[in-house]
Design an enzyme around this catalytic site. Sequence first.
Site, short mmCIF file in Angstrom:
data_model
loop_
_atom_site.label_atom_id
_atom_site.label_comp_id
_atom_site.label_asym_id
_atom_site.label_seq_id
_atom_site.Cartn_x
_atom_site.Cartn_y
_atom_site.Cartn_z
N TRP A 158 0.78 -1.23 0.00
CA TRP A 158 0.00 0.00 0.00
C TRP A 158 0.82 1.30 0.00
O TRP A 158 0.25 2.38 0.01
CB TRP A 158 -1.01 -0.04 1.14
CG TRP A 158 -2.25 -0.76 0.68
CD1 TRP A 158 -3.26 -0.21 -0.05
CD2 TRP A 158 -2.60 -2.12 0.89
NE1 TRP A 158 -4.21 -1.16 -0.32
CE2 TRP A 158 -3.84 -2.33 0.23
CE3 TRP A 158 -1.98 -3.19 1.53
CZ2 TRP A 158 -4.47 -3.59 0.23
CZ3 TRP A 158 -2.61 -4.42 1.53
CH2 TRP A 158 -3.85 -4.61 0.88
N HIS A 175 -6.59 3.24 1.78
CA HIS A 175 -7.81 2.82 1.09
C HIS A 175 -9.00 3.18 1.99
O HIS A 175 -8.80 3.62 3.13
CB HIS A 175 -7.80 1.32 0.76
CG HIS A 175 -7.39 0.43 1.90
ND1 HIS A 175 -7.18 -0.92 1.76
CD2 HIS A 175 -7.16 0.70 3.21
CE1 HIS A 175 -6.84 -1.45 2.93
NE2 HIS A 175 -6.82 -0.49 3.82
N ARG A 201 -1.45 7.27 -1.23
CA ARG A 201 -0.37 6.29 -1.37
C ARG A 201 0.89 6.98 -1.88
O ARG A 201 0.81 7.85 -2.77
CB ARG A 201 -0.77 5.17 -2.34
CG ARG A 201 -1.83 4.29 -1.75
CD ARG A 201 -2.23 3.16 -2.67
NE ARG A 201 -3.52 2.64 -2.22
CZ ARG A 201 -4.18 1.67 -2.83
NH1 ARG A 201 -3.68 1.11 -3.91
NH2 ARG A 201 -5.33 1.26 -2.35
N GLN A 215 -11.61 6.64 -3.47
CA GLN A 215 -12.17 5.30 -3.60
C GLN A 215 -13.63 5.34 -3.16
O GLN A 215 -14.06 6.28 -2.49
CB GLN A 215 -11.43 4.32 -2.68
CG GLN A 215 -10.06 3.94 -3.19
CD GLN A 215 -9.49 2.75 -2.42
OE1 GLN A 215 -9.83 2.53 -1.26
NE2 GLN A 215 -8.62 1.99 -3.07
N VAL A 258 -10.40 -10.20 2.29
CA VAL A 258 -11.49 -10.94 1.63
C VAL A 258 -11.04 -12.35 1.26
O VAL A 258 -9.86 -12.61 1.09
CB VAL A 258 -11.97 -10.21 0.34
CG1 VAL A 258 -12.78 -8.97 0.68
CG2 VAL A 258 -10.81 -9.89 -0.57
N ALA A 312 -17.47 -7.17 0.11
CA ALA A 312 -16.93 -5.81 0.12
C ALA A 312 -16.31 -5.54 -1.24
O ALA A 312 -15.90 -6.47 -1.94
CB ALA A 312 -15.87 -5.66 1.21
#
Length: 344
Positions: A158, A175, A201, A215, A258, A312
């Site tokens: 990231w 994020h 970032r 985002q 996830v 998500a």
Amino acid sequence: MTFQDQLNAIKSSAEVELNKVADLQGLETWERQYLGSKGELTALLKQLGSLTAEERPAAGRAANAVKVELTAEFEERRTTLAAAAADQHLVEDAVDVTLPGRPQIEGVAHPVSQMIRELSDIFALMGFQTVFGPEVETGRYNFDLLNIPSDHPARDVWDTMIIDSDHEEIVLRTHTSPMQARVMEQTNPPVRVIVPGRAYRYEAQDASHEWMFHQLEGLAVDETITLTDLKGVLQELARQLFGPRRRIRFRCDYFPFVEPGVDFAVDCAICDGKGCRVCKYSGWLEMGGAGMVHPSVLEGVGYDSERYTGFAFGLGVERLAMIRYGIPDIRVLFENDPRFLAQF
Ligand code: PHE
């Protein structure tokens, strides 16, 4: 000339003159000349005394009647002239309300804000509430609660911007995913939210990368949520944004929070998937990452991962705005050049 003759003469000349009076100032002069204490009628009344006792009452009555009559005519004339003066005023000071107004310079929402509003509307129709979260985050929310412990190599992905701090780890959120944990900590299922906002970032800038970008996170948690729900929601999003014929594509991808994880794309609306400059001749437009919320994330916020499942996703907002408005370079979005911004 008898008294009566004199009276008649005064009356008729007064009436002729009154008719000629054109304004309030002229009326004043007239009043002074005929009715005033030094006026003609008053002068005549003073002569009453020189009449005989028999003549006096009738003459007096006649003179008074003339005075009453002239006074009434004077009042009437005054009303008419005052109204005319007021009208004149209105005409002279009139504002022409039919003139076209001067154009106001009106701002418009930034294309990224317009995109976020459009996305919020689309998701609202699917039952998602729009919420916002902090841009300065703790490592706990940006990483730990998202199943990215401090020794995990995924943390490097990231390119995090770190805020100096003596105790807790503080970062600019990389994020919008930290809001997954924040929302779940504060609500019980079912959860359906989207989170638009800035992310940061530390990376080299080019036509498609900025160190600050937007985002839009999506999160749905409930008892029977499956991957098909995720697919349905994203399919509907693609249809709403780019029209009914759009198809979406899922490919395996890895995000620690996830499981399974995917990246998702829409077939290019511009070339209908045949390949063009906008989709870099691939036929697909990459939209973002997604997946089923990892059980560790659910457990981390105190949800029972045996009972609840969720999906998500994270969309790149600039990318969508660039496709929507045909903007070739992400960097122009944040240069604040009015010649660019005024086009929206
Ligand atoms: N947060 C991820 C990113 O910034 C995107 C993502 C969001 C992936 C939600 C999966 C689920 O790359």
